[in-house]
Enzyme design. Structure first.
Site, PDB file in Angstrom:
ATOM      1  N   ASP A 130       0.828  -1.219   0.000  1.00  0.00           N
ATOM      2  CA  ASP A 130       0.000   0.000   0.000  1.00  0.00           C
ATOM      3  C   ASP A 130       0.858   1.264   0.000  1.00  0.00           C
ATOM      4  O   ASP A 130       1.968   1.267   0.537  1.00  0.00           O
ATOM      5  CB  ASP A 130      -0.925  -0.019   1.235  1.00  0.00           C
ATOM      6  CG  ASP A 130      -2.009   1.036   1.140  1.00  0.00           C
ATOM      7  OD1 ASP A 130      -2.404   1.395   0.003  1.00  0.00           O
ATOM      8  OD2 ASP A 130      -2.471   1.515   2.195  1.00  0.00           O
TER       9      ASP A 130
ATOM     10  N   HIS B  90       2.026   3.682  -9.139  1.00  0.00           N
ATOM     11  CA  HIS B  90       1.933   2.227  -9.354  1.00  0.00           C
ATOM     12  C   HIS B  90       3.143   1.735 -10.151  1.00  0.00           C
ATOM     13  O   HIS B  90       3.676   0.659  -9.901  1.00  0.00           O
ATOM     14  CB  HIS B  90       0.637   1.872 -10.083  1.00  0.00           C
ATOM     15  CG  HIS B  90      -0.598   2.193  -9.277  1.00  0.00           C
ATOM     16  ND1 HIS B  90      -0.763   1.757  -7.990  1.00  0.00           N
ATOM     17  CD2 HIS B  90      -1.710   2.908  -9.571  1.00  0.00           C
ATOM     18  CE1 HIS B  90      -1.930   2.191  -7.532  1.00  0.00           C
ATOM     19  NE2 HIS B  90      -2.520   2.901  -8.471  1.00  0.00           N
TER      20      HIS B  90
ATOM     21  N   ASN C 111     -10.799  -2.532  -5.257  1.00  0.00           N
ATOM     22  CA  ASN C 111     -10.034  -1.608  -6.112  1.00  0.00           C
ATOM     23  C   ASN C 111     -10.660  -1.442  -7.501  1.00  0.00           C
ATOM     24  O   ASN C 111     -10.355  -0.481  -8.205  1.00  0.00           O
ATOM     25  CB  ASN C 111      -8.574  -2.056  -6.248  1.00  0.00           C
ATOM     26  CG  ASN C 111      -7.752  -1.921  -4.989  1.00  0.00           C
ATOM     27  OD1 ASN C 111      -6.809  -2.680  -4.759  1.00  0.00           O
ATOM     28  ND2 ASN C 111      -8.072  -0.954  -4.136  1.00  0.00           N
TER      29      ASN C 111
HETATM   30  C1  IPE Z   1      -5.283  -2.678  -0.073  1.00  0.00           C
HETATM   31  O1  IPE Z   1      -4.993  -1.338  -0.252  1.00  0.00           O
HETATM   32  C2  IPE Z   1      -5.252  -3.386  -1.374  1.00  0.00           C
HETATM   33  C3  IPE Z   1      -3.937  -3.531  -1.976  1.00  0.00           C
HETATM   34  C4  IPE Z   1      -2.809  -3.109  -1.495  1.00  0.00           C
HETATM   35  C5  IPE Z   1      -3.922  -4.219  -3.226  1.00  0.00           C
HETATM   36  P1  IPE Z   1      -6.145  -0.230  -0.378  1.00  0.00           P
HETATM   37  O2  IPE Z   1      -5.472   1.070  -0.565  1.00  0.00           O
HETATM   38  O3  IPE Z   1      -7.113  -0.630  -1.414  1.00  0.00           O
HETATM   39  O4  IPE Z   1      -6.848  -0.336   1.042  1.00  0.00           O
HETATM   40  P2  IPE Z   1      -7.734   0.729   1.815  1.00  0.00           P
HETATM   41  O5  IPE Z   1      -8.762   1.226   0.860  1.00  0.00           O
HETATM   42  O6  IPE Z   1      -6.822   1.821   2.247  1.00  0.00           O
HETATM   43  O7  IPE Z   1      -8.286  -0.022   2.976  1.00  0.00           O
HETATM   44  C1  IPE Z   2      -1.662   0.261  -3.293  1.00  0.00           C
HETATM   45  O1  IPE Z   2      -1.421   1.632  -3.316  1.00  0.00           O
HETATM   46  C2  IPE Z   2      -1.820  -0.321  -4.679  1.00  0.00           C
HETATM   47  C3  IPE Z   2      -3.197  -0.708  -5.028  1.00  0.00           C
HETATM   48  C4  IPE Z   2      -4.204  -0.705  -4.215  1.00  0.00           C
HETATM   49  C5  IPE Z   2      -3.440  -1.136  -6.404  1.00  0.00           C
HETATM   50  P1  IPE Z   2      -2.612   2.669  -3.320  1.00  0.00           P
HETATM   51  O2  IPE Z   2      -2.982   2.964  -4.721  1.00  0.00           O
HETATM   52  O3  IPE Z   2      -3.719   2.210  -2.451  1.00  0.00           O
HETATM   53  O4  IPE Z   2      -1.905   3.931  -2.682  1.00  0.00           O
HETATM   54  P2  IPE Z   2      -2.530   4.932  -1.621  1.00  0.00           P
HETATM   55  O5  IPE Z   2      -2.977   4.106  -0.446  1.00  0.00           O
HETATM   56  O6  IPE Z   2      -3.643   5.640  -2.274  1.00  0.00           O
HETATM   57  O7  IPE Z   2      -1.394   5.819  -1.266  1.00  0.00           O
HETATM   58 MG    MG Z   3      -4.089   2.420  -0.462  1.00  0.00          MG
END
Ligand code: IPE
Ligand code: IPE
Ligand code: MG
Length: 252
Positions: A20, A37, A68
């Site tokens: 994350d 990403h 997601n």
């Molecule tokens: C969890 O991260 C999913 C992945 C890392 C693939 P999210 O960014 O989606 O989680 P929340 O929304 O902060 O709980």
């Molecule tokens: C995790 O990083 C990757 C995926 C969920 C695909 P995020 O995209 O959730 O990054 P933040 O949490 O918004 O910083």
């Molecule tokens: Mg996230």
């Protein structure tokens, strides 16, 4: 200087990672979320190599959750493209290192091209036995448990199983990767302390390590720190400390 030293004889067998923080890492640098990403992909490459070097046997990476899918389409497309790219660019090396690729999740929802690439990578590396690299993609733990419940209910309906035969072992046997042991260590990067629908059944007794590093900045040193944290824990599985140390539950 770090005082604790990594014990090579106590490396967690199965490490699972909630990767994350890509978006926040990018935004802090004035970049787009897609670029975050993209940078996160470098961390995947680095961490797979490091896990292999450290002797981790199973690495499960949470790359994309069921939830997601609700993100803006451009961001979802960017993540799919990156998965394609990872497979195109990394599978040769992964295969050379004897790493077996697996997936868990609702892959029927993934674009066909990406799904085909994943299927090919899984088939090509199926005979490898040095490490398992499992991508949780389009994955949700509640859905995984629902799917297991449905399969078991179906067997009951068909008279192949009695409801009273259903126990923890049987539920485990109907999860997406039934032969993998539960994670010993779950790491979440990105400074959030929640599990976001990841491996809810399997992490019942996993050690949890939350770290503030955003995923694109996560490297071997951070993985080593997580393992050092893990090695400092006493896993009691409900027993007393005295029982664990004596290695015998009767010695309470
Ligand atoms: C969890 O991260 C999913 C992945 C890392 C693939 P999210 O960014 O989606 O989680 P929340 O929304 O902060 O709980
Ligand atoms: C995790 O990083 C990757 C995926 C969920 C695909 P995020 O995209 O959730 O990054 P933040 O949490 O918004 O910083
Ligand atoms: Mg996230």
């Amino acid at each position: 200087m770090r005082e604790r030293r990594l014990r090579r004889d106590a490396i967690p067998r199965h490490v699972a990672v909630i990767m994350d923080g890509n978006g926040r890492w990018a935004q802090a640098r004035g970049l787009s979320r897609a670029e975050g990403h993209h940078a996160g992909l470098e961390s995947v490459r680095a961490v797979v190599r490091s896990a292999h070097e450290l002797g981790i046997r199973i690495l499960t990476l949470y790359a994309f959750s069921s939830e997601n899918w609700s993100r803006p389409k451009a961001e979802v497309d960017a993540v799919m493209d990156l998965l394609d790219r990872y497979i195109d660019e990394e599978v040769d090396e992964v295969h050379r290192n004897g790493i077996q690729i697996r997936t868990m999740g609702q892959l029927a929802d993934v674009p066909r091209r990406t799904r085909q690439k994943l299927d090919e990578a899984v088939a090509r590396t199926a005979g490898n036995d040095q490490m398992v690299l499992c991508f949780a993609f389009s994955y949700g733990a509640r859905q995984e448990i629902v799917d297991a419940a449905r399969e078991l209910a179906q067997q009951v309906e068909e008279g192949k199983l009695r409801a009273s035969d259903i126990d923890e072992k049987l539920v485990s046997a109907h999860l997406y990767q039934p032969d993998l042991p539960d994670p010993d260590l779950l790491i979440r990067t990105g400074a959030e302390t929640r599990v976001s629908n990841f491996l809810l059944w399997q992490i019942a007794y996993s050690e949890l390590h939350f770290c503030d590093v955003m995923w694109p900045a996560f490297r071997k040193e951070d993985l080593v720190n997580a393992i050092l944290d893990y090695q400092a824990r006493e896993r009691r599985f409900g027993l007393t400390s005295a029982q664990v140390r004596s290695g015998c539950p009767e010695d309470a």
